[in-house]
Design a protein around this motif. Structure first.
Motif, short mmCIF file in Angstrom:
data_model
loop_
_atom_site.label_atom_id
_atom_site.label_comp_id
_atom_site.label_asym_id
_atom_site.label_seq_id
_atom_site.Cartn_x
_atom_site.Cartn_y
_atom_site.Cartn_z
N ARG A 1 78.50 -47.89 6.91
CA ARG A 1 78.32 -48.05 8.36
C ARG A 1 79.44 -47.31 9.07
O ARG A 1 80.62 -47.55 8.80
N ALA A 2 79.08 -46.40 9.96
CA ALA A 2 80.07 -45.45 10.47
C ALA A 2 80.09 -45.38 12.00
O ALA A 2 79.07 -45.56 12.67
N VAL A 3 81.29 -45.10 12.51
CA VAL A 3 81.51 -44.72 13.90
C VAL A 3 82.05 -43.30 13.91
O VAL A 3 82.98 -42.99 13.16
N LEU A 4 81.48 -42.45 14.73
CA LEU A 4 81.95 -41.07 14.88
C LEU A 4 82.53 -40.90 16.28
O LEU A 4 81.87 -41.22 17.26
N VAL A 5 83.76 -40.41 16.34
CA VAL A 5 84.44 -40.17 17.62
C VAL A 5 84.68 -38.66 17.74
O VAL A 5 85.28 -38.06 16.85
N VAL A 6 84.22 -38.08 18.83
CA VAL A 6 84.30 -36.63 19.04
C VAL A 6 85.27 -36.34 20.19
O VAL A 6 85.12 -36.89 21.28
N ALA A 7 86.25 -35.50 19.94
CA ALA A 7 87.20 -35.07 20.97
C ALA A 7 87.03 -33.58 21.22
O ALA A 7 86.50 -32.84 20.39
N GLY A 8 87.50 -33.15 22.39
CA GLY A 8 87.56 -31.71 22.68
C GLY A 8 86.25 -31.03 22.92
O GLY A 8 86.15 -29.81 22.77
N ALA A 9 85.21 -31.77 23.33
CA ALA A 9 83.93 -31.11 23.61
C ALA A 9 84.03 -30.21 24.83
O ALA A 9 83.34 -29.20 24.93
N HIS A 10 84.88 -30.60 25.79
CA HIS A 10 85.16 -29.76 26.95
C HIS A 10 86.64 -29.41 26.95
O HIS A 10 87.51 -30.28 26.92
N ALA A 11 86.92 -28.13 27.00
CA ALA A 11 88.29 -27.66 26.84
C ALA A 11 89.23 -28.17 27.91
O ALA A 11 90.43 -28.35 27.66
N ASN A 12 88.72 -28.41 29.11
CA ASN A 12 89.56 -28.82 30.23
C ASN A 12 89.79 -30.32 30.29
O ASN A 12 90.34 -30.82 31.28
N GLU A 13 89.39 -31.05 29.25
CA GLU A 13 89.54 -32.51 29.22
C GLU A 13 90.41 -32.88 28.02
O GLU A 13 89.91 -33.27 26.96
N PRO A 14 91.74 -32.75 28.14
CA PRO A 14 92.63 -32.81 26.98
C PRO A 14 93.00 -34.20 26.51
O PRO A 14 93.57 -34.33 25.42
N THR A 15 92.68 -35.24 27.26
CA THR A 15 93.13 -36.58 26.88
C THR A 15 92.56 -37.02 25.55
O THR A 15 93.22 -37.73 24.77
N GLY A 16 91.34 -36.62 25.24
CA GLY A 16 90.71 -37.04 24.00
C GLY A 16 91.49 -36.69 22.76
O GLY A 16 91.44 -37.42 21.76
N ALA A 17 92.24 -35.60 22.79
CA ALA A 17 93.06 -35.23 21.63
C ALA A 17 94.09 -36.29 21.33
O ALA A 17 94.34 -36.64 20.16
N CYS A 18 94.71 -36.84 22.38
CA CYS A 18 95.68 -37.92 22.19
C CYS A 18 94.97 -39.21 21.76
O CYS A 18 95.50 -39.97 20.95
N THR A 19 93.80 -39.45 22.32
CA THR A 19 93.08 -40.69 22.02
C THR A 19 92.65 -40.76 20.56
O THR A 19 92.72 -41.83 19.94
N VAL A 20 92.19 -39.64 19.98
CA VAL A 20 91.77 -39.72 18.57
C VAL A 20 92.96 -40.06 17.67
O VAL A 20 92.81 -40.81 16.69
N LEU A 21 94.13 -39.54 17.98
CA LEU A 21 95.32 -39.90 17.20
C LEU A 21 95.64 -41.38 17.35
O LEU A 21 95.92 -42.08 16.37
N SER A 22 95.61 -41.85 18.59
CA SER A 22 95.91 -43.26 18.84
C SER A 22 94.90 -44.16 18.13
O SER A 22 95.27 -45.19 17.52
N LEU A 23 93.62 -43.80 18.20
CA LEU A 23 92.58 -44.60 17.55
C LEU A 23 92.73 -44.59 16.03
O LEU A 23 92.59 -45.63 15.37
N ARG B 1 102.49 -35.47 23.95
CA ARG B 1 101.82 -35.35 25.23
C ARG B 1 100.42 -34.76 25.00
O ARG B 1 99.68 -35.29 24.19
N TYR B 2 100.08 -33.65 25.65
CA TYR B 2 98.79 -33.03 25.35
C TYR B 2 98.99 -32.07 24.18
O TYR B 2 99.56 -30.99 24.36
N PRO B 3 98.53 -32.42 23.00
CA PRO B 3 98.80 -31.56 21.84
C PRO B 3 97.88 -30.35 21.79
O PRO B 3 96.75 -30.38 22.29
N THR B 4 98.35 -29.29 21.19
CA THR B 4 97.48 -28.17 20.83
C THR B 4 96.64 -28.59 19.63
O THR B 4 96.93 -29.60 18.97
N VAL B 5 95.63 -27.80 19.33
CA VAL B 5 94.80 -28.12 18.16
C VAL B 5 95.65 -28.05 16.89
O VAL B 5 95.50 -28.88 15.99
#
Length: 416
Positions: free
Chosen positions: A54-76, A8-12
Motif C-alpha cells: 500500500r503506497a503513497v506517492l508524493v510528487v515535487a517540482g511539477a512547476h518550476a516556479n513553485e519551489p516549496t515542494g522540494a523542502c517539503t519532500v525532505l521534511s516528509l 532554504r530552497y534547495p537546488t535539485v
C-alpha cells in the motif's frame, strides 16, 4: 537533525544529495533510485521509505516556479523515517523533482520581494509541463518526464498521490480528484495555526464543489468549464492516472506571500462587473508586453528556447480568458473569488514580461531596461494591492506536510 535550515530552497543537486544521505543512513528502510530522465538528460529520482504494498506517492517540482515542494519532500521523508506509525502497512515514495529541466531555469535564492522572485521566473508552456502535457498533447508526443511519472504510478499503484504545488501570492487550498471526507477541518486548523489564509474562492477551482473551505473537488468529466477557453483538461493529466488503480490525487497549494483578501467569504456587490474590469485590465497589460515582444522580435532572429516559448504561451491565453470573464457568468460571487481572479489577471502578464525580460537581458537588447521597470512596477503594485506578507518557509513546509499526512490518513480509511 533536519536538513531544512541549511538549504532554504534547495537546488535539485542539493535535494538529491540530501536524499542520498537519508538513504545511506537507513539502507534497510530507505532507497533512492533513478526512474527516468528529462528531455535534456537530467535524471529523475525516486526516494522510497518502507516496503509495504500500500503506497503513497508524493510528487515535487511539477512547476518550476513553485519551489516549496522540494523542502517539503525532505521534511516528509524525515518525518516518515522518524515516526513508525506513518509507515505501518504503508510505503512512502517521493519523486524529488518532476521537471529538473524547468528547475534549472527558475532561480529562487531567497526572494525578499515579488520583484526579486520574478527576476528569476520560469514556468514552461503547458505541453512542456510533466503533469499537464497529456491534457494538450497526443500520447506519442509526451515528454519523457511525463512517461516516467506514468510508469511510477503504474508500478506503485498508490492509493493516494499528492502533488506539491504553490502560488506566489494568495492563500492555501487543496484540489482533489475525489473527495477525502474529513480533510477540510484539519486543513483549516493547520492554516490558522500557521497564519496562512485559506483560498476559499480559488480561481483555479472556479465552479467546483467544496467539501469544506479551501478543499475543492474536481468536477466530473463533461461538466461545464468555468473558463471555456482554457485548452487543458485535468481528467487527461497525470493526476487521474491513479484512478485506474483505485486511487486518487490531492494537489496541495501553499503561498510564498499571503493575502487575507483571498479568504473573504462575503458576497461581492457586483461580481460580473468586477470581472469585466479585470478582463479589460488583463487585455491592456498583455498588450503592453506584446508591443515589447513585437518590437524586439526582429532583433531576436534565431533566438529560441523555453523562456520565449513560455512567454508567448502565456500571452496566447489572454484573449480567450478575458472573453471568459466578460461573457461567462461568474462561477462564484464572493469577495474571495473576485480577489483570486484579480491575482490571476495580474499574474499572467507579469510572468510573460518577466520571462521575456530574461531573454532580452541575455541578448543585451535595448528594450530590457524599460521592460525591467514594468516588471518592477507590476510586482510592487501586486504586493501593495494584496497587502502581501511573507510566509516563513518553515510554515509553508509545515502546513504542506501536515496536509499530506492528514490526506494520507483519511484516504487510507476511505480505501480500506
Amino acid at each position: 537533525m533536519s536538513l531544512l535550515p541549511q538549504l532554504r530552497y534547495p537546488t535539485v543537486t542539493q535535494l538529491v544529495a540530501c536524499a542520498q544521505s537519508l538513504a545511506g543512513a537507513r539502507p534497510g528502510l530507505c532507497t533512492l533510485r533513478q526512474v527516468g530522465v528529462s528531455r535534456a538528460g537530467r535524471p529523475l529520482h525516486l526516494l522510497s521509505v518502507g516496503h509495504a504494498r500500500r503506497a503513497v506517492l508524493v510528487v515535487a517540482g511539477a512547476h518550476a516556479n513553485e519551489p516549496t515542494g522540494a523542502c517539503t519532500v525532505l521534511s516528509l521523508a524525515e518525518r516518515v523515517l522518524a515516526e513508525r506509525e506513518l509507515r505501518a502497512e504503508t510505503s512512502w515514495h517521493f519523486l524529488l523533482c518532476a521537471d529538473p529541466d524547468g528547475a534549472s531555469l527558475h532561480v529562487t535564492p531567497a526572494p525578499r520581494s515579488l520583484y526579486e522572485y520574478h527576476l528569476g521566473f520560469f514556468r514552461p508552456a503547458a505541453e512542456e509541463q510533466p503533469e499537464w502535457s497529456p491534457s494538450v498533447l497526443p500520447a506519442h508526443r509526451l515528454p519523457p518526464e511525463t512517461r516516467a511519472l506514468f510508469a511510477v504510478i503504474d508500478e506503485l499503484r498508490p492509493y493516494l498521490q499528492v502533488t506539491l504545488h504553490g502560488t506566489d501570492l494568495g492563500g492555501s487550498w487543496v484540489q482533489l480528484t475525489e473527495d477525502i471526507p474529513g480533510l477540510a477541518e484539519p486543513f483549516a486548523k493547520s492554516a490558522a495555526q500557521l497564519h496562512i489564509p485559506v483560498e476559499t474562492g480559488a480561481s483555479d477551482a472556479a465552479g467546483w464543489s467544496a467539501s469544506g473551505p479551501g478543499v475543492h473537488v474536481m468536477p466530473s468529466l463533461g461538466a461545464g468549464a468555468a473558463y471555456p477557453s482554457m485548452p487543458d483538461d485535468a481528467h487527461n493529466s497525470t493526476w487521474y492516472a491513479t484512478h485506474r488503480h483505485g486511487g486518487l490525487t490531492a494537489v496541495v497549494e501553499v503561498p510564498m506571500w499571503a493575502s487575507d483578501l483571498v479568504d473573504d467569504p462575503a458576497p461581492h456587490p457586483a461580481p460580473a462587473a468586477a470581472l469585466g474590469r479585470l478582463a479589460r485590465r488583463l487585455q491592456c497589460d498583455a498588450l503592453e508586453v506584446e508591443r515589447v515582444l513585437a518590437d524586439a522580435l526582429p532583433r531576436l532572429d534565431g533566438v529560441e528556447g523555453p523562456l520565449l516559448r513560455a512567454a508567448q504561451w502565456v500571452l496566447d491565453l489572454v484573449p480567450g480568458l478575458a472573453a471568459d470573464w466578460i461573457h461567462t457568468p461568474p462561477a462564484d460571487d464572493t469577495m474571495a473569488y473576485v480577489s483570486s481572479v484579480d491575482a490571476f489577471g495580474r499574474r499572467l502578464p507579469l510572468r510573460a514580461a518577466a520571462m521575456l525580460l530574461r531573454v532580452l537581458r541575455d541578448t543585451g537588447d535595448r528594450a530590457a531596461p524599460g521592460l525591467e521597470r514594468l516588471v518592477a512596477t507590476w510586482s510592487d503594485a501586486f504586493a501593495e494591492r494584496f497587502r502581501a506578507r511573507w510566509v516563513p518557509l518553515e510554515h509553508q513546509v509545515e502546513h504542506q506536510s501536515r496536509t499530506v499526512v492528514t490526506a494520507a490518513r483519511y484516504a487510507r480509511d476511505r480505501a480500506a
